[in-house]
Write an enzyme that holds these catalytic residues in place. Structure first.
Site, mmCIF file in Angstrom:
data_model
loop_
_atom_site.group_PDB
_atom_site.id
_atom_site.type_symbol
_atom_site.label_atom_id
_atom_site.label_comp_id
_atom_site.label_asym_id
_atom_site.label_seq_id
_atom_site.Cartn_x
_atom_site.Cartn_y
_atom_site.Cartn_z
ATOM 1 N N GLY A 101 -5.354 12.532 7.139
ATOM 2 C CA GLY A 101 -5.702 13.254 6.128
ATOM 3 C C GLY A 101 -4.821 14.477 5.824
ATOM 4 O O GLY A 101 -4.217 15.066 6.987
ATOM 5 N N CYS A 109 -3.536 9.919 13.183
ATOM 6 C CA CYS A 109 -3.297 11.385 12.492
ATOM 7 C C CYS A 109 -4.120 12.185 12.593
ATOM 8 O O CYS A 109 -4.842 12.631 13.485
ATOM 9 C CB CYS A 109 -2.526 11.226 11.168
ATOM 10 S SG CYS A 109 -1.472 12.595 10.741
ATOM 11 N N TYR A 110 -4.790 12.675 11.506
ATOM 12 C CA TYR A 110 -6.285 13.521 11.308
ATOM 13 C C TYR A 110 -7.032 12.960 11.993
ATOM 14 O O TYR A 110 -7.773 13.842 12.623
ATOM 15 C CB TYR A 110 -6.340 13.812 10.035
ATOM 16 C CG TYR A 110 -7.381 14.904 9.662
ATOM 17 C CD1 TYR A 110 -6.948 16.177 9.597
ATOM 18 C CD2 TYR A 110 -8.732 14.625 9.540
ATOM 19 C CE1 TYR A 110 -7.951 17.126 9.345
ATOM 20 C CE2 TYR A 110 -9.653 15.640 9.332
ATOM 21 C CZ TYR A 110 -9.369 16.893 9.400
ATOM 22 O OH TYR A 110 -10.055 17.837 8.949
ATOM 23 N N HIS A 151 1.380 6.673 12.402
ATOM 24 C CA HIS A 151 0.607 5.814 11.423
ATOM 25 C C HIS A 151 0.700 4.252 11.479
ATOM 26 O O HIS A 151 1.935 3.714 11.293
ATOM 27 C CB HIS A 151 0.924 6.362 9.972
ATOM 28 C CG HIS A 151 0.411 7.499 9.519
ATOM 29 N ND1 HIS A 151 -0.902 7.704 8.894
ATOM 30 C CD2 HIS A 151 1.048 8.854 9.581
ATOM 31 C CE1 HIS A 151 -1.184 8.942 8.636
ATOM 32 N NE2 HIS A 151 -0.126 9.452 9.183
ATOM 33 N N GLU A 181 -0.653 1.873 10.115
ATOM 34 C CA GLU A 181 -0.872 1.014 9.162
ATOM 35 C C GLU A 181 0.480 0.944 8.361
ATOM 36 O O GLU A 181 0.489 0.237 7.295
ATOM 37 C CB GLU A 181 -1.824 1.684 8.202
ATOM 38 C CG GLU A 181 -1.704 2.933 7.481
ATOM 39 C CD GLU A 181 -1.963 4.129 8.275
ATOM 40 O OE1 GLU A 181 -1.740 4.222 9.733
ATOM 41 O OE2 GLU A 181 -2.126 5.355 8.018
ATOM 42 N N ASP A 193 -5.530 -8.837 -14.480
ATOM 43 C CA ASP A 193 -7.010 -8.216 -13.737
ATOM 44 C C ASP A 193 -8.207 -8.682 -14.649
ATOM 45 O O ASP A 193 -9.119 -9.167 -14.377
ATOM 46 C CB ASP A 193 -6.810 -6.755 -14.035
ATOM 47 C CG ASP A 193 -5.638 -6.307 -13.286
ATOM 48 O OD1 ASP A 193 -5.153 -7.202 -12.375
ATOM 49 O OD2 ASP A 193 -5.062 -5.357 -13.614
ATOM 50 N N LYS A 221 -3.189 -5.218 -6.400
ATOM 51 C CA LYS A 221 -2.976 -6.288 -7.250
ATOM 52 C C LYS A 221 -2.738 -7.606 -6.682
ATOM 53 O O LYS A 221 -3.090 -8.765 -7.045
ATOM 54 C CB LYS A 221 -1.535 -5.629 -8.007
ATOM 55 C CG LYS A 221 -1.048 -6.663 -9.084
ATOM 56 C CD LYS A 221 -1.986 -5.970 -10.266
ATOM 57 C CE LYS A 221 -1.612 -6.697 -11.664
ATOM 58 N NZ LYS A 221 -2.133 -6.147 -12.903
#
Ligand code: XMP
Length: 529
Positions: free
Chosen positions: A59, A86-87, A173, A175, A231, A374
């Site tokens: 964050g 991180c945060y 990070h 991710e 979609d 997506k």
């Protein structure tokens, strides 16, 4: 909502991270279900959701700032493994008695991580490895019971853990793909530390979505605006699976779709799925509202306004419809800039208010795709049995071919563009298919991401047989991109360009020249209008 039957759920507590949904996404990619929730959810509510693990996201705030987002400290005593990034690491340290400091020089981008001693989280990763950093603050003293498990040149506590309490954290990070062993660390956390099993699948998601739609709809009727895009098609297939003929799809044909698209919509939804489908032939209506209009923004405005007019006129003809299903996906929410965190998403009404409901008309919304990216939506489409041509349809603007005809849209110009565009797509679909066969990747290097024909508002001289011609050029636009924010022109082999050109000039009456657009975005845009 989509929790699988074995109840494995990983909650991502969102501190306003740029990468919040990405964390949930990475976990789901490892076949464990994950959802994002607001960071201030009380520990008791979290406990009631019975998560198998909790991840604290990054964050932008500073933990000691007065309005800094925080987390119920009870989260660390739930007996559930917690992993902070991180945060997430900083708040864990700050709340458990460690100390976070403001570093003068932030660290942004790749860094070399050096491991310090034994670590459960970093087990099976090398002693030195590349990680992705993005921070200014950092932990300067770990809480009691924690050990430092890695550092970088500028960050003394790049990872820490307290195995006894099953608490783990990294300043970097994992991710983000640039963290070379990030996925490995997530796997170690989920399967090694938390003992989860990779059992979650898209088939399971479809089942869960179907039951939740059924519960929301009950006996009521639902309407959906079908565009032929991925979609809205996936939502149509899902809602139809859930409530059958309680769903009516309205397909507004404005005449500016590509060659073969209206037929594909009919064939898939009327024939394959047997969905009640109203095909509104609004081609003439659109031709008249666009007559004489040359300004691109005016074209967009007229087409958009007319779309909802036509749609609500049709809706008014159906009795007792109370629900409107929509193909809103997660990036739409981010782009609208209204709902910032996935976790708060359900409590804040957002850009849907942008649907211009006529006076006195209101529908409840069903948006089953609002947690998905997506490519996950595409996977759902395949599981639901939609054809690949629909699932892998390239991006296509709402105003359709109208913004690829420079100047006024006329029936003659539309006819030329449809034919030329069909040739560009046929040739480049085949080119992409060849690359896919070689690489196994759909968006591999030099494959085209979006490709189409444009009809400029000029004529040029040519010669055909002994005759001089004065006819239209076609511009071919083909770009490589991943998100349309930036794009480069596709480096197509000359033979492919040659084949497109010779087919267009010989098969499309009224065209005597073909040009290829070799401009990246920026400075150009992908579309010409
Ligand atoms: P540009 O031309 O801005 O396009 O580089 C970026 C992406 O957005 C699509 N696009 C639109 N989509 N309505 C849409 O739904 C529009 O008015 C519109 N204009 C551009 C474009 O096709 C590309 O994928």
């Amino acid at each position: 909502m989509l929790q699988p039957k074995n109840n494995q759920l990983v909650l991502v507590l969102d501190f306003g991270a740029q990468y919040g949904q990405l964390i949930a996404r990475r976990v789901r990619d490892l076949h464990v279900y994950s959802e994002i929730v607001p960071c201030d959810t009380p520990a008791s509510e979290l406990a009631a959701m019975a998560p198998s693990a909790i991840i604290l996201s990054g964050g932008p705030a500073s933990v000691y700032a007065s309005d800094a987002p925080t987390v119920d400290v009870g989260v660390f005593d739930l007996g559930v493994p917690v992993l902070g990034f991180c945060y997430g690491q900083q708040i864990m340290a700050a709340l458990l008695g460690g100390k976070v400091g403001h570093v003068d020089k932030g660290e942004y981008g790749p860094a070399t991580l050096v491991r310090d001693g034994a670590s459960m989280l970093l087990a099976d990763t090398p002693a030195e490895q590349t990680v992705w950093m993005s921070h200014r603050d950092a932990v300067v003293r770990v809480p009691e019971g924690f050990q430092v498990t890695a550092h970088t040149e500028t960050c003394p506590v790049a990872a820490m853990e307290c195995p006894r309490r099953r608490l783990y954290a990294t300043q970097f990070h994992p991710e983000v793909r640039h963290t070379a062993y990030g996925n490995k660390m997530l796997q170690t956390f989920l399967f090694g530390i938390c003992g989860l099993e990779p059992t979650w699948s898209m088939e399971g998601v479809v089942d869960a979505l179907v039951s939740s739609i059924r519960a929301q709809v009950g006996e009521r009727r639902v309407i959906l605006a079908l565009s032929g895009g991925v979609d809205s098609s996936v939502v149509a297939a899902l809602v139809h699976r859930a409530v059958g003929n309680q769903l009516t799809c309205v397909f507004v044909n404005h005449g500016m779709l590509r060659k073969g698209e209206p037929e594909l919509v009919e064939q898939v939804f009327r024939q394959q799925f047997d969905v009640p489908l109203v095909h509104v032939h609004a081609e003439e209506r659109y031709a008249s509202i666009l007559a004489g209009v040359t300004d691109p923004e005016e074209k967009r405005r007229r087409i958009g306004t007319e779309f909802w007019k036509v749609f609500f006129e049709e809706a008014a003809k159906l009795d007792g419809v109370e629900l409107l299903a929509q193909g809103t996906i997660y990036p739409d929410i981010i782009e609208s800039g209204v709902r910032k965190t996935g976790g708060k998403a359900s409590t804040i009404k957002s850009h849907h208010n942008l649907i211009p409901f006529p006076d006195g008309v209101q529908f409840d919304l069903i948006e089953p795709l609002d947690h998905f990216f997506k490519d996950e939506v595409r996977e759902l489409g395949l599981v639901l049995g939609l054809p690949e041509a629909m699932v892998y349809r390239q991006p296509f603007p709402g105003p359709g071919l109208a913004i690829r005809i420079i100047g006024e849209v006329t029936p003659r110009k539309l006819a030329i563009l449809k034919e030329a565009d069909a040739i560009v797509r046929e040739e480049l679909d085949a080119y992409n298919a060849r690359l896919f066969e070689q690489t196994g990747e759909r968006n591999s290097e030099h494959s085209c991401w979006q490709y189409f024909a444009v009809l400029p508002d000029i004529r040029s001289v040519g010669v055909m047989g002994d005759e001089r011609t004065y006819a239209r050029p076609i511009v071919v636009r083909a770009v490589e991109s991943t998100d349309a924010m930036t794009a480069d022109w596709a480096k197509l082999p000359y033979e492919v360009l040659g084949a497109i050109s010779s087919r267009i000039v010989s098969e499309v009456a009224g065209v005597n020249r073909v040009a290829y657009d070799v401009t990246p975005k920026p400075p150009a845009t992908i579309e010409w209008e």
